[in-house]
Design an enzyme around this catalytic site. Structure first.
Site, PDB file in Angstrom:
ATOM      1  N   ASP A 178       0.865  -1.304  -0.422  1.00  0.00           N
ATOM      2  CA  ASP A 178       0.139   0.110   0.128  1.00  0.00           C
ATOM      3  C   ASP A 178       0.959   1.612   0.129  1.00  0.00           C
ATOM      4  OD1 ASP A 178       1.264  -0.008   2.252  1.00  0.00           O
ATOM      5  OD2 ASP A 178      -0.560  -0.502   3.101  1.00  0.00           O
ATOM      6  N   ASP A 194      -7.977  -7.575   0.959  1.00  0.00           N
ATOM      7  CA  ASP A 194      -6.835  -7.812   3.063  1.00  0.00           C
ATOM      8  C   ASP A 194      -7.685  -6.940   3.364  1.00  0.00           C
ATOM      9  OD1 ASP A 194      -5.807  -4.519   3.398  1.00  0.00           O
ATOM     10  OD2 ASP A 194      -6.492  -4.859   1.207  1.00  0.00           O
TER      11      ASP A 194
END
Length: 384
Positions: free
Chosen positions: A92, A267
């Site tokens: 990320d 996720d």
């Protein structure tokens, strides 16, 4: 050219079955990514992750940048070598972690200045910095740097946030290309719970050009119905040949409902965090091992489960004992079970989509839990 190739193999309603291909491995979708915030999935060896069915994991740019720092990771040739994981990795951008710092951050056009949670030092992070960090991490999927729209937010606030994220998306794209990084770059669709803003965000991202699309700014307090409206709106609009990644959403019910609305990737820390808090996922619901009813229960967490904890014969009574004594083995066994459950759930959904039986699977999923089947709108091909 990106190192990612995506193939859409089957559909059932809006549910999609596909494959992500990288030089370091393939990922079957819909896919769940265990979260390795600091370069490790808590309590699990990389080889165990493979045995549980995980094919891709998530690393956290923000936290790895602060600790251990880029120099240490670069000494290992990137995150794969550092954590000894040979499969694909998604990182990320750090945007959500900065968002979560609330009053310790200052957002400007250039980026975000914040007090590091490790030592209080002032740190600046913007699109260019995020792309440079992720280049050093050498992940296979890089996420753009964005602002996570708060919830609740007025339409004006959500619009300003979305437009800032679009400007940062262009800068992320430019910086990623300037670094000659062949990792896939995903845009992130923002806009809060306002479908028209989500559409404008997607249009802007498509004009820039990305290998896939994250759906951000959810799992921040909105209702399930608000989230589903956004997914139903986006499904027919996101290019079918690009993977869709719903960021941070992770209850089993959320996974099933989001797959039914066209999502490919997920996720969440939920399976690992819940395991550390004595909550284990099963096909019939959640086992809360701290409840007194399990004190002398000699069954495994879920009879018939193929995880190491259940196959190993560890009983609910034993796990409750370990949990009450703060033995780390309780968290380890619970984590193995929960990740097995999540990866098996994804595998079962993939098989059902391929067979054209996803909606029968969805009905049986809720029936086993004793829950009513949620409505699935007859829009955008979602309903079976």
């Amino acid at each position: 050219m990106s190192r990612l190739q995506f193939q859409l193999q089957a559909t059932d309603g809006a549910a999609r079955r596909g494959q992500l291909s990288f030089p370091c491995g393939t990922v079957q979708t819909p896919a769940f990514m265990p979260v390795g915030t600091y370069g490790a999935v808590k309590g699990v060896l990389p080889g165990q992750l493979c045995d549980l069915g995980a094919e891709i994991i998530l690393g956290n740019t923000f936290h790895l940048f602060l600790r251990p720092g880029l120099e240490v990771i670069a000494d290992h040739g990137g995150l794969h070598g550092f954590m000894r994981w040979n499969g694909p990795i998604l990182t990320d951008s750090g945007g959500f972690q900065v968002f979560s710092l609330a009053h310790r951050r200052k957002i400007s056009e250039q980026g975000v200045t914040f007090a590091a949670p490790t030592d209080g030092a002032q740190v600046f992070l913007g699109p260019e910095e995020s792309m440079k960090i992720q280049k050093v991490l050498n992940s296979d999927i890089v996420m753009i740097f964005d602002e996570c729209t708060p919830y609740p937010a007025t339409e004006d606030v959500a619009r300003d946030s979305m437009e800032l994220s679009l400007r940062w998306a262009q800068r992320s794209r430019d910086a990623h290309d300037a670094l000659d990084n062949d990792a896939a770059l995903f845009g992130i669709i923002q806009g809060g719970v306002h479908p028209d803003l989500r559409g404008r965000s997607l249009d802007g991202l498509q004009a820039i050009g990305f290998d896939g699309y994250g759906i951000g700014g959810l799992a921040v307090g909105e209702s399930e119905s608000e989230r589903n409206v956004i997914l139903e709106y986006l499904h027919p609009r996101v290019p079918a040949d690009r993977p869709r990644y719903l960021m941070g959403v992770g209850r089993p019910e959320d996974l099933v409902e989001s797959v039914a609305r066209g999502v490919d990737m997920f996720d969440c820390v939920m399976p690992t965090r819940h395991a550390r808090n004595g909550q284990y996922f099963t096909g019939f619901g959640t086992v809360k091992i701290r409840n007194a009813c399990y004190a002398r229960d000699v069954d495994p967490i879920e009879p018939g489960c193929g995880c190491p904890a259940c196959v190993g014969g560890y009983t609910r009574a034993y796990l409750r004992h370990l949990d009450r004594c703060n033995e780390m083995l309780a968290s380890m066994l619970g984590t193995l079970h929960n990740l097995w459950y999540y990866e098996t759930l994804m595998a079962n959904m993939r098989a059902a989509i391929t067979a054209g039986t996803f909606f029968a699977f969805r009905r049986s999923f809720y029936l086993a839990r004793g829950l009513d089947l949620p409505p699935l709108p007859e829009v955008a091909g979602c309903a079976g």
